[in-house]
Scaffold this motif. Structure first.
Motif, mmCIF file in Angstrom:
data_model
loop_
_atom_site.group_PDB
_atom_site.id
_atom_site.type_symbol
_atom_site.label_atom_id
_atom_site.label_comp_id
_atom_site.label_asym_id
_atom_site.label_seq_id
_atom_site.Cartn_x
_atom_site.Cartn_y
_atom_site.Cartn_z
ATOM 1 N N PRO A 188 0.851 -1.212 0.000
ATOM 2 C CA PRO A 188 0.000 0.000 0.000
ATOM 3 C C PRO A 188 0.884 1.259 0.000
ATOM 4 O O PRO A 188 1.966 1.276 0.584
ATOM 5 N N HIS A 189 0.430 2.281 -0.668
ATOM 6 C CA HIS A 189 1.170 3.537 -0.778
ATOM 7 C C HIS A 189 0.337 4.682 -0.227
ATOM 8 O O HIS A 189 -0.887 4.620 -0.188
ATOM 9 N N LEU A 190 1.030 5.688 0.161
ATOM 10 C CA LEU A 190 0.365 6.894 0.623
ATOM 11 C C LEU A 190 -0.343 7.546 -0.559
ATOM 12 O O LEU A 190 0.266 7.789 -1.600
ATOM 13 N N GLU A 191 -1.609 7.787 -0.389
ATOM 14 C CA GLU A 191 -2.375 8.470 -1.429
ATOM 15 C C GLU A 191 -3.051 9.681 -0.811
ATOM 16 O O GLU A 191 -3.636 9.593 0.263
ATOM 17 N N LEU A 192 -2.929 10.799 -1.502
ATOM 18 C CA LEU A 192 -3.540 12.041 -1.046
ATOM 19 C C LEU A 192 -4.745 12.351 -1.915
ATOM 20 O O LEU A 192 -4.692 12.183 -3.136
ATOM 21 N N ASP A 193 -5.801 12.843 -1.277
ATOM 22 C CA ASP A 193 -6.916 13.322 -2.087
ATOM 23 C C ASP A 193 -6.555 14.714 -2.601
ATOM 24 O O ASP A 193 -5.510 15.278 -2.256
ATOM 25 N N THR A 194 -7.394 15.273 -3.420
ATOM 26 C CA THR A 194 -7.111 16.559 -4.052
ATOM 27 C C THR A 194 -6.887 17.655 -3.020
ATOM 28 O O THR A 194 -5.964 18.462 -3.149
ATOM 29 N N GLN A 195 -7.694 17.686 -1.994
ATOM 30 C CA GLN A 195 -7.570 18.715 -0.960
ATOM 31 C C GLN A 195 -6.258 18.559 -0.189
ATOM 32 O O GLN A 195 -5.572 19.543 0.089
ATOM 33 N N GLN A 196 -5.895 17.336 0.157
ATOM 34 C CA GLN A 196 -4.642 17.098 0.870
ATOM 35 C C GLN A 196 -3.436 17.473 0.008
ATOM 36 O O GLN A 196 -2.483 18.073 0.493
#
Length: 127
Positions: free
Chosen positions: A6-14
């Motif tokens: 698993p990898h770190l995923e950011l949403d658009t706001q983050q």
């Protein structure tokens, strides 16, 4: 071999917040590359805080392009932080806000007298 971890995923706001938080660092790098004389040799944490405040003011003035924001920082550091309050610059800020004009384009219309006054204000504050 395929990486299935698993990898770190950011949403658009983050992701946007991360970019905003790193902007003073990006401007710092540009200053080092292009105008190193504006970068102090010590108290860099305080300088980063100052850059952050300058960029907050740039946002207030509706400066959105990276080039305009960097140029605003250069002006703030080479003239004085409050240079933007000069009465002769009110037309610049209106043009930026209402017509989406770029700061770098507006600067071409600034008079030699205005430039001299902005630089004189910096000299007075530096002594």
């Amino acid at each position: 071999q395929i990486d299935l971890a698993p990898h770190l995923e950011l949403d658009t706001q983050q992701f946007s917040a991360m970019l905003d938080a790193s902007e003073p660092d990006n401007v710092f790098s540009l200053l080092l590359d292009n105008t190193p004389e504006l970068v102090p040799h010590d108290a860099l944490g305080d300088f980063r805080t100052r850059l952050s405040q300058i960029l907050t003011t740039a946002s207030m003035l509706r400066l959105t392009s990276p080039n305009d924001r960097w140029q605003f920082a250069v002006l703030s550091l080479s003239c004085k932080d409050a240079f933007y309050q000069h009465p002769d610059l009110q037309a610049t800020w209106k043009a930026v806000e209402l017509r989406g004009t770029k700061l770098v384009d507006e600067m071409q219309h600034w008079s030699d007298e205005l430039w001299a006054e902005l630089q004189a204000n910096h000299t007075e504050n530096a002594t």
